[in-house]
Design an enzyme around this catalytic site. Structure first.
Site, PDB file in Angstrom:
ATOM      1  CE1 TYR A 142      -3.150  -2.754   0.152  1.00  0.00           C
ATOM      2  CE2 TYR A 142      -3.989  -1.983   2.080  1.00  0.00           C
ATOM      3  CZ  TYR A 142      -4.097  -2.998   1.003  1.00  0.00           C
ATOM      4  OH  TYR A 142      -4.992  -3.911   1.113  1.00  0.00           O
ATOM      5  CE  LYS A 187       1.262 -18.451  -0.690  1.00  0.00           C
ATOM      6  NZ  LYS A 187       0.581 -19.998  -0.383  1.00  0.00           N
ATOM      7  CG  ASP A 219      -2.432 -20.404   1.259  1.00  0.00           C
ATOM      8  OD1 ASP A 219      -1.811 -20.149   2.366  1.00  0.00           O
ATOM      9  OD2 ASP A 219      -1.868 -21.062   0.283  1.00  0.00           O
ATOM     10  CG  ASP A 243      -7.719  -4.176   3.496  1.00  0.00           C
ATOM     11  OD1 ASP A 243      -8.446  -3.942   4.197  1.00  0.00           O
ATOM     12  OD2 ASP A 243      -7.038  -3.495   2.495  1.00  0.00           O
ATOM     13  CG  ASP A 247     -12.613  -6.217   4.999  1.00  0.00           C
ATOM     14  OD1 ASP A 247     -12.529  -5.494   6.026  1.00  0.00           O
ATOM     15  OD2 ASP A 247     -12.879  -5.806   3.962  1.00  0.00           O
TER      16      ASP A 247
END
Length: 353
Positions: A142, A187, A219, A243, A247
């Protein structure tokens, strides 16, 4: 205690829920004898329309001069639907985080027994789920170098050891006051940034032998959060993964309108609901103010005003148990309450407690 609060209502339903957050804060301050003052500032699409900047310099000044920021939401469809727009409301949110040095986003995930039927998951899976997501907020893709032309684009994902260490410290600080269980999500089988995260995390975990530390690829973690949310206590991860996962996790409670958050770091902390601006509901008096109100509870707790925070949480739970709810969480067949009515009920509960 004297509190100086910067209030950033923002866009969409933001101004409506902001009013209720301020009303509840006033009620709690009256109850416990605190003095509170407010200074209002613009941000997001509202600020773009008025100044061309989603986080104007005057807004930054007001935030820096406050003890805390009560923020609501930014976003507007006219920017979402225009991929060529060079200035967007969400850039104001990113600018606020960066300029205030807010590197840690804290999102508690909990369930309410009277709302378990609203969760997309089965009752026996979500009952008792109670964990915190600690998301690194000012690094990663970001904020990395970006490029885009007609045929190619890239976003650079960069992390440094100090950035990782300071967010891990926040995670372990929370874990030591909870169930002493930290899950580091990365990851590391693919990404070099994640390999650095895992290396630093393993070194950091040695400082806390009394805590349980485990590691998950993002994942697998996204699946495990849905399969067994009760497994988690404190999750810590990088910006992009955080992020997405927060959610996803927000759905566990049955509504994003129930979940607050705090962003802390170098300067003024910010307290905000995790949901967006929901412009389609603007002015309809149907937006759920509970996430904003619970953000006020987190604000009080940040300043070690635990009784105040606990009373707000008790008032929210009482409103839910009394079926004083906005439409998206109301029991079928029961009349729903509007944004203003829910906020007023909770403020009255606090005053009369």
């Amino acid at each position: 205690m004297n509190l100086k609060i910067a209030v950033l209502p923002g866009d969409g339903i933001g101004p409506e829920i902001s009013v209720q957050g301020v009303a509840v804060m006033n009620a709690a301050c009256e109850k416990f004898g605190h003095k509170v003052s407010y200074e209002y500032a613009i941000c997001g699409a509202d600020a773009i329309e008025k100044t061309g900047d989603p986080f104007p310099e005057e807004t930054f000044r007001i935030c820096m001069n406050a003890d805390a920021v009560l923020f609501s939401a930014v976003g507007d469809p006219k920017f979402d639907n225009d991929p060529t727009a060079s200035v967007r409301p969400e850039q104001g949110l990113l600018a606020m985080r960066k300029r205030l040095g807010l590197f840690a986003n804290i999102r508690p995930i909990e369930t309410f027994d009277c709302l378990l039927h609203k969760s997309p998951l089965k009752d026996d899976i979500v009952r008792g789920a109670d964990f915190i997501c600690i998301r690194e907020l000012t690094g990663g893709m970001y904020f990395g170098e970006k490029y885009r032309d007609n045929d190619k684009a890239f976003d650079t994902n960069i992390y440094t050891r100090p950035e990782i260490e300071r967010i891990l410290q926040v995670a372990y600080d929370y874990a030591m006051h909870r169930r002493r269980h930290v899950t580091v999500i990365d990851k590391a089988n693919i990404l070099d940034t994640s390999r650095l995260w895992r290396k630093v995390a393993k070194e950091f975990a040695d400082k806390y032998p009394e805590a349980t530390t485990d590691y998950m690829f993002v994942d697998y973690a996204s699946m495990r959060i849905i399969q067994e949310p009760g497994f988690f206590d404190v999750i810590v991860t990088e910006n992009t993964f955080g992020d997405i996962l927060t959610d996803e996790a927000s759905c566990i409670s049955g509504s994003m309108g129930l979940l607050p958050s705090a962003s802390t770091g170098e300067h003024t902390p910010v307290f905000e609901p995790v949901h967006g601006s929901w412009p389609q509901a603007k002015g309809l008096n149907i937006a759920n103010p509970l996430a904003q109100i619970l953000s006020v509870a987190m604000l009080f707790e940040y300043f070690n005003l635990t009784e105040e925070g606990a009373l707000i949480r008790k008032a929210v739970k009482a409103s839910l148990d009394a079926n004083v709810r906005t439409p998206e969480i109301q029991t079928e067949g029961e009349p729903f309450y509007g944004t203003r009515e829910v906020g007023a009920w909770i403020a009255d509960y606090i005053r009369n407690a």
